[in-house]
Write a protein that holds these residues in place. Sequence first.
Motif, PDB file in Angstrom:
ATOM      1  N   THR A 101      49.228 -50.443  -0.700  1.00  0.00           N
ATOM      2  CA  THR A 101      49.655 -49.052  -0.904  1.00  0.00           C
ATOM      3  C   THR A 101      48.500 -48.054  -0.827  1.00  0.00           C
ATOM      4  N   SER A 102      47.258 -48.532  -0.895  1.00  0.00           N
ATOM      5  CA  SER A 102      46.103 -47.629  -0.802  1.00  0.00           C
ATOM      6  C   SER A 102      45.582 -47.487   0.616  1.00  0.00           C
ATOM      7  N   GLY A 116      56.532 -62.860   2.922  1.00  0.00           N
ATOM      8  CA  GLY A 116      55.146 -63.315   2.903  1.00  0.00           C
ATOM      9  C   GLY A 116      54.148 -62.253   3.319  1.00  0.00           C
ATOM     10  N   VAL A 117      54.624 -61.095   3.770  1.00  0.00           N
ATOM     11  CA  VAL A 117      53.753 -59.998   4.206  1.00  0.00           C
ATOM     12  C   VAL A 117      53.883 -58.855   3.197  1.00  0.00           C
ATOM     13  N   THR A 118      52.751 -58.263   2.845  1.00  0.00           N
ATOM     14  CA  THR A 118      52.764 -57.141   1.898  1.00  0.00           C
ATOM     15  C   THR A 118      52.049 -55.940   2.502  1.00  0.00           C
ATOM     16  N   LEU A 119      52.371 -54.784   1.981  1.00  0.00           N
ATOM     17  CA  LEU A 119      51.749 -53.524   2.382  1.00  0.00           C
ATOM     18  C   LEU A 119      50.807 -53.080   1.268  1.00  0.00           C
ATOM     19  N   LEU A 129      48.877 -54.136   6.444  1.00  0.00           N
ATOM     20  CA  LEU A 129      49.801 -55.246   6.243  1.00  0.00           C
ATOM     21  C   LEU A 129      48.984 -56.530   6.218  1.00  0.00           C
ATOM     22  N   THR A 130      49.203 -57.365   5.208  1.00  0.00           N
ATOM     23  CA  THR A 130      48.490 -58.638   5.097  1.00  0.00           C
ATOM     24  C   THR A 130      49.450 -59.729   4.655  1.00  0.00           C
TER      25      THR A 130
END
Length: 188
Positions: A25-26, A20-23, A30-31
């Motif tokens: 890339t720019s 459920g957490v993503t990084l 973490l959200t």
Amino acid sequence: TSGGTPPFTFAVASGSLPPGVTLNTSTGTLTGTPSSAGSYNFSVQGTDSSGSTFTQPYSITINSAIVISPSSLPSTNQGDYYNQTVSSSGGTLPYVGFTISSGSLPSGLGINPVTGVISGTTSMTTTVGTYNFSVRQTDAAAATADQPYSIVVGPAGPTTSTSTVPPTTSTSTVPPTTSTSTVPPTTS
């Protein structure tokens, strides 16, 4: 980030992020909303515009969410005693306690912050209708959860009085009357 030549790009180099957490890339941010409790170890690699890389290890612990139950509460009537319990699970123990975070309970009812018991007697003057409120639980890590509830207050029920009166049976026997009368003859 410090040093290097912008712009930067970021990627998870090892391990895994919590579900459920993503990084991003720019930005390297973490959200998301974690969907599973647990400890997660991972490394983020940053790369600058000249191709130079750097890696930073991270560890995140996700606590389970606080859940308040039941999902609904029963109704009551004016003048009735009410006693229902809400409970919580998850989060980080110990709990700080239950509070009413919005709305209000019907007049005469209160919540015990430790036990979660909502109890009391609604008065005969409590307005008939729906009372909307939310119960909040706070845990030791200052995480909170709110559960919305409604209690419907109906009019006081009819006053019932039970009285048993045995049926009355009256029997009267009147003996038939017989009248015999003898009139003496008269002479003139």
